[in-house]
Design an enzyme around this catalytic site. Structure first.
Site, PDB file in Angstrom:
ATOM      1  N   LYS A 138       0.920  -1.095  -0.115  1.00 15.81           N
ATOM      2  CA  LYS A 138      -0.137  -0.064  -0.067  1.00 15.81           C
ATOM      3  C   LYS A 138       0.934   1.106  -0.018  1.00 15.81           C
ATOM      4  O   LYS A 138       2.147   1.282   0.484  1.00 15.81           O
ATOM      5  CB  LYS A 138      -0.981  -0.118   1.315  1.00 15.81           C
ATOM      6  N   HIS A 180      -3.965   1.821   4.851  1.00 12.92           N
ATOM      7  CA  HIS A 180      -3.257   2.846   4.327  1.00 12.92           C
ATOM      8  C   HIS A 180      -2.926   3.972   5.446  1.00 12.92           C
ATOM      9  O   HIS A 180      -2.100   4.592   5.831  1.00 12.92           O
ATOM     10  CB  HIS A 180      -3.930   3.537   3.248  1.00 12.92           C
ATOM     11  N   SER A 207      -7.617   3.525  -1.888  1.00 10.07           N
ATOM     12  CA  SER A 207      -7.611   3.342  -0.468  1.00 10.07           C
ATOM     13  C   SER A 207      -8.974   3.162   0.034  1.00 10.07           C
ATOM     14  O   SER A 207      -9.750   4.351  -0.394  1.00 10.07           O
ATOM     15  CB  SER A 207      -6.794   4.397   0.361  1.00 10.07           C
ATOM     16  N   GLY A 256     -10.219   3.884   3.094  1.00  9.10           N
ATOM     17  CA  GLY A 256     -10.336   5.194   4.078  1.00  9.10           C
ATOM     18  C   GLY A 256      -9.793   6.531   3.314  1.00  9.10           C
ATOM     19  O   GLY A 256     -10.459   7.469   3.813  1.00  9.10           O
TER      20      GLY A 256
END
Length: 124
Positions: free
Chosen positions: A16, A50, A91, A93
């Site tokens: 990530k 992340h 991601s 989030g």
């Protein structure tokens, strides 16, 4: 802000990454401020999420008096032996980073053939 590396990613593997905008306020003579901004990327295989990356790197920015914002994330597949990097995904989030901007930064750090540093908005 100049002491902060533009790119810090693992040298091999799939992991990530996040795109971060750093801001530093410079004071002008009239009291108004001019803001300097800088984009950086951070990507590490140890990160489960992340947000784990931002949690780990943000204390340094705080120490330097910089403000920061995560502009999104994705994944990087880095094959050092083949001298290739592929930037893709998103991601959950933070949303999807601008992989084109991430590619520009990576190209400045790695002296790989330009065709070997690619990006795509597809995949996870």
């Amino acid at each position: 802000m100049d002491s902060v590396n533009d790119v810090m990613i693992d040298e091999d593997g799939v992991f990530k990454y996040i795109l971060i905008e750093l801001c530093e306020k410079k004071r002008g003579g009239s009291g108004s401020g001019e803001q300097r901004k800088k984009l950086i990327i951070r990507g590490f295989e140890w990160a489960e999420f992340h947000a784990d990356i931002l949690d780990r790197v943000s204390p340094k920015f705080d120490q330097l008096g910089l403000t920061y914002e995560c502009l999104g994330g994705g994944r990087i597949r880095h094959d050092k032996q083949q001298q290739s990097i592929h930037i893709y995904g998103y991601s959950v989030g933070f949303g999807q980073a601008d992989h084109g901007k991430a590619q520009e930064l990576v190209c400045l750090k790695y002296d790989y053939p330009e065709a070997n540093i690619t990006w795509s908005n597809s995949g996870y």
